[in-house]
Every structure is written in structure tokens, then in C-alpha cells.
Design an enzyme around this catalytic site. Structure first.
Site, short mmCIF file in Angstrom:
data_model
loop_
_atom_site.label_atom_id
_atom_site.label_comp_id
_atom_site.label_asym_id
_atom_site.label_seq_id
_atom_site.Cartn_x
_atom_site.Cartn_y
_atom_site.Cartn_z
N TYR A 151 13.36 -71.99 30.62
CA TYR A 151 13.47 -73.36 30.47
C TYR A 151 13.87 -73.84 32.05
O TYR A 151 13.34 -74.78 32.26
CB TYR A 151 14.44 -73.49 29.47
CG TYR A 151 14.71 -75.11 29.50
CD1 TYR A 151 13.86 -76.20 29.05
CD2 TYR A 151 16.17 -75.52 29.84
CE1 TYR A 151 14.03 -77.48 29.13
CE2 TYR A 151 16.29 -77.12 29.74
CZ TYR A 151 15.14 -77.97 29.41
OH TYR A 151 15.64 -79.09 29.40
N ARG A 158 8.60 -78.77 36.83
CA ARG A 158 8.28 -80.09 36.43
C ARG A 158 8.72 -81.19 37.42
O ARG A 158 7.93 -81.93 37.83
CB ARG A 158 9.02 -80.38 35.16
CG ARG A 158 8.89 -82.04 34.82
CD ARG A 158 9.63 -82.13 33.55
NE ARG A 158 10.98 -81.58 33.28
CZ ARG A 158 11.83 -81.80 32.16
NH1 ARG A 158 11.32 -82.68 30.87
NH2 ARG A 158 13.06 -81.42 32.05
N TYR A 210 23.45 -83.71 34.76
CA TYR A 210 24.22 -82.53 34.30
C TYR A 210 24.77 -81.72 35.41
O TYR A 210 24.02 -81.69 36.54
CB TYR A 210 23.25 -81.76 33.43
CG TYR A 210 22.91 -82.04 32.09
CD1 TYR A 210 23.98 -82.99 31.62
CD2 TYR A 210 21.97 -81.28 31.38
CE1 TYR A 210 23.54 -83.50 30.07
CE2 TYR A 210 21.97 -81.82 30.05
CZ TYR A 210 22.67 -82.68 29.41
OH TYR A 210 22.45 -83.04 28.28
N ARG A 223 17.43 -90.76 26.88
CA ARG A 223 17.70 -90.21 25.69
C ARG A 223 16.81 -90.77 24.76
O ARG A 223 16.81 -90.44 23.34
CB ARG A 223 19.13 -90.47 25.29
CG ARG A 223 20.29 -90.04 26.44
CD ARG A 223 20.43 -88.50 26.00
NE ARG A 223 21.42 -87.48 26.77
CZ ARG A 223 21.42 -86.32 26.97
NH1 ARG A 223 20.99 -85.49 26.12
NH2 ARG A 223 22.35 -85.85 27.63
N GLU A 323 17.62 -79.46 16.58
CA GLU A 323 17.31 -80.53 17.26
C GLU A 323 16.31 -81.46 16.65
O GLU A 323 15.62 -81.14 15.70
CB GLU A 323 16.88 -80.13 18.85
CG GLU A 323 16.47 -81.51 19.49
CD GLU A 323 15.97 -80.86 21.02
OE1 GLU A 323 16.63 -80.11 21.61
OE2 GLU A 323 14.99 -81.17 21.47
#
Length: 330
Positions: A151, A158, A210, A223, A323
Site C-alpha cells: 500500500y 500515485r 498523516y 474524507r 471499511e
């Protein structure tokens, strides 16, 4: 070479958000319906189709047969393909998807970079260039330790590939690990010719802020996103995260409760009434097959009547068990 079907005139006044629904459907007949922008089948048992508007998602559904997910707009729809990239457009809305094999493109970092480069270049040529929502499905998402986790490699690639793709702000997004071919990356998006409004959760640190413990490159998403007409909220993958930390390790019920609290916080932050209803389709991604019945029962009890598609998927943090993402219509 770019190939396409009809290229309709887009009504600049038509900005009603796509209608998203789940239904048991036959692929060809559903694609033939007016206004079909995109159609999704789930898992290995889903039918195949070469229509650019159709995507066979690598995630397996827990219900068999599984419903399909349908996006429809109030306008004629044109579609086409350019190599691995497929697209459709109508009414000021754009769907684009790309599926790549990491073995053909130099591994997970290079493949994520290429996927976002290709999508960026394509969307930049369209009137509908405001990317509102992105989905990322990759194999073996939690394999590897520390910065070597897949990830985190995906996030690195990305970020390199997007360039200034999201200069106006990050879209809502989901990243989930599938259990198909571990080298298979699927990315698809919804864009519009008008921008949306980004929504953050006051209970959580914004993902792009983060701390370093979550990787060299922080996740790149909002979000949630209020779509241009402000009548639909596109909700990112939401889990039991408070601040920036995962909560309730190994406690499925507590994680579900925390996730619902976060979803309600997003609705409040977007200025929407509390709760979900029959017009608000959600997806619940469940890490462990054995947990699916408990998740289903919990959601049926707490969200009665809400359409929920239950999918087998790994959350981007290995300690998270479930999730939820989806749509909330005003």
C-alpha cells in the site's frame, strides 16, 4: 489509438448527480438503457463485457448472485477506449477506468505511477476535468513490512504519477486490497465539468497530513466530496480511525460502531441530516470471510433498509477489519 462510440452533445445545464443503485441485472440490457454511464460487476463470477462503460471489479461479493452497481445520468452517453483506459461521458459527467498488470510495468510503484499519469493526461483533455471521486483496488495490499508494504508503494507511485492532477484539492477516494491476481491494479474515477466541495471529518486528521509512521507519502484523498449540485455526498473509505490512529484493534463490533460515528460526523460536516436511507447505497469491505455474517447483521440492525453491498477486501491498515464507503443523497 483512441476508439469510441457516439460522441453526444453535453447539455451544460444538466448537473444532476449520477443516480447510483444496486440491482440484479443483465449486462447488455442494462448498458442499453438510456443514460447508463457505468456498470460494475463484482468478483470472478461476474459476466464479462468489452463495453468501455463496464468494469468487472476484482473484489468478490459475499452474496451470490451479487447485484451490480449502476450509474445513470440524465443525458446521452458516449464512450470509448484508449489502450487500457476506458471511459464514458454524458451530461457533464465522466467515468474513466484503467486496469494494469504490475508484471508488465515494472512493479507496484511504477504501475501506480503509470495509472495516474494515464488518467491525468486523459482527463486533462476533457471538459469534465474536475475529479471528484476515485477508487483504487490492488492485490496483496498489506504485504511487506514498514515502507516496503505494498500500500505504501502504491501511495508513492500515485503521488508521482498524479503530478498536478489534483492541484485544486484531493478527491474523495477508496483504496482496498482484493484477493484476485496480486499483480492486478484497477483504478476508476468520476469527474465533472464543475468542481465539488471537499468535506473533512473533525474527528480525524486529514489524510494528507498523516505523520511519517504511515509511510514516506501520505494518502492523497478528502474524507468526502459534495458533488456540484450539493445534493449528493460521495463518501471515501471510512474506518475506525480517530485522529490519525486506528481504534479498537481486534474488536469488530467496536470498529463498526466507530465507523458509523465517523460517517455521521461526515454528514454533519457536510451540513446534511443524520442517517442513511434506501437511496443511500453503501459498500462494506470486510477483511475476514468469517466476519461477514456479523457485519451484515450489524448493518441490517443499525442501518435498516439501506442498500449495502458486502465485499471481501483488505483495508489499507492491517489492524482494521472493516471499511465503509458510498453515497448519501439529500
Amino acid at each position: 489509438m483512441m476508439q469510441g462510440c457516439e460522441n453526444p452533445q453535453i447539455d451544460p445545464q444538466s448537473r444532476r448527480a449520477p443516480r447510483v443503485s444496486y440491482r440484479m441485472a443483465e449486462v447488455a440490457a442494462t448498458l442499453a438503457e438510456p443514460g447508463t454511464l457505468a456498470l460494475f460487476g463484482f468478483g470472478d463470477d461476474a459476466p464479462a463485457s468489452t463495453d468501455p462503460r463496464y468494469l468487472q471489479v476484482a473484489l468478490q461479493a459475499f452474496d451470490a448472485p451479487a447485484p451490480m452497481e449502476l450509474w445513470q445520468v440524465d443525458a446521452p452517453v458516449g464512450c470509448g477506449s484508449d489502450g487500457a483506459l476506458r471511459w464514458s461521458a454524458g451530461g457533464g459527467w465522466l467515468f474513466a477506468s484503467i486496469e494494469l498488470d504490475e508484471r508488465e510495468h515494472g512493479g507496484p510503484v511504477a504501475t501506480a505511477r503509470l495509472a495516474y499519469e494515464r488518467l491525468h493526461r486523459f482527463v486533462a483533455t476533457r471538459e469534465a476535468r474536475h475529479v471528484l471521486r476515485v477508487w483504487n483496488y490492488l492485490g496483496a495490499i498489506n504485504h511487506g513490512d514498514g515502507d516496503a508494504e505494498r500500500y505504501k508503494h502504491f501511495c508513492d507511485g500515485r503521488a508521482t504519477g498524479m503530478g498536478d492532477f489534483f492541484a485544486e484539492g484531493f478527491p474523495a477516494a477508496t483504496a482496498i486490497g482484493h484477493h484476485g491476481d496480486p499483480h492486478r491494479l484497477q483504478v476508476y474515477l468520476l469527474a465533472c465539468d464543475q468542481p465539488g466541495t471537499r468535506v473533512e471529518n473533525p474527528r480525524q486528521v486529514s489524510a494528507w497530513r498523516y505523520p511519517r509512521q504511515y509511510g514516506r507519502t501520505p494518502p492523497s484523498f478528502a474524507r468526502a466530496m459534495a458533488l456540484p449540485a450539493q445534493d449528493v455526498l460521495a463518501i471515501s473509505g471510512t474506518a475506525a480511525v480517530v485522529g490519525h490512529a486506528s481504534a479498537h484493534q481486534d474488536d469488530l463490533d467496536a470498529q463498526l460502531e466507530e465507523t458509523l460515528t465517523n460517517l455521521e460526523a461526515l454528514l454533519a460536516s457536510a451540513g446534511m441530516a443524520a442517517g442513511f436511507d434506501t437511496r443511500s447505497p453503501l459498500k462494506a469491505y470486510v477483511r475476514h470471510v468469517a466476519d461477514a455474517p456479523r457485519v451484515r447483521a450489524f448493518l441490517h440492525s443499525r442501518l435498516p433498509g439501506v442498500p449495502v453491498l458486502l465485499l471481501h477486501g483488505d483495508i489499507c491498515r492491517s489492524e482494521l477489519l472493516v471499511e465503509i464507503d458510498g453515497w448519501r443523497y439529500a
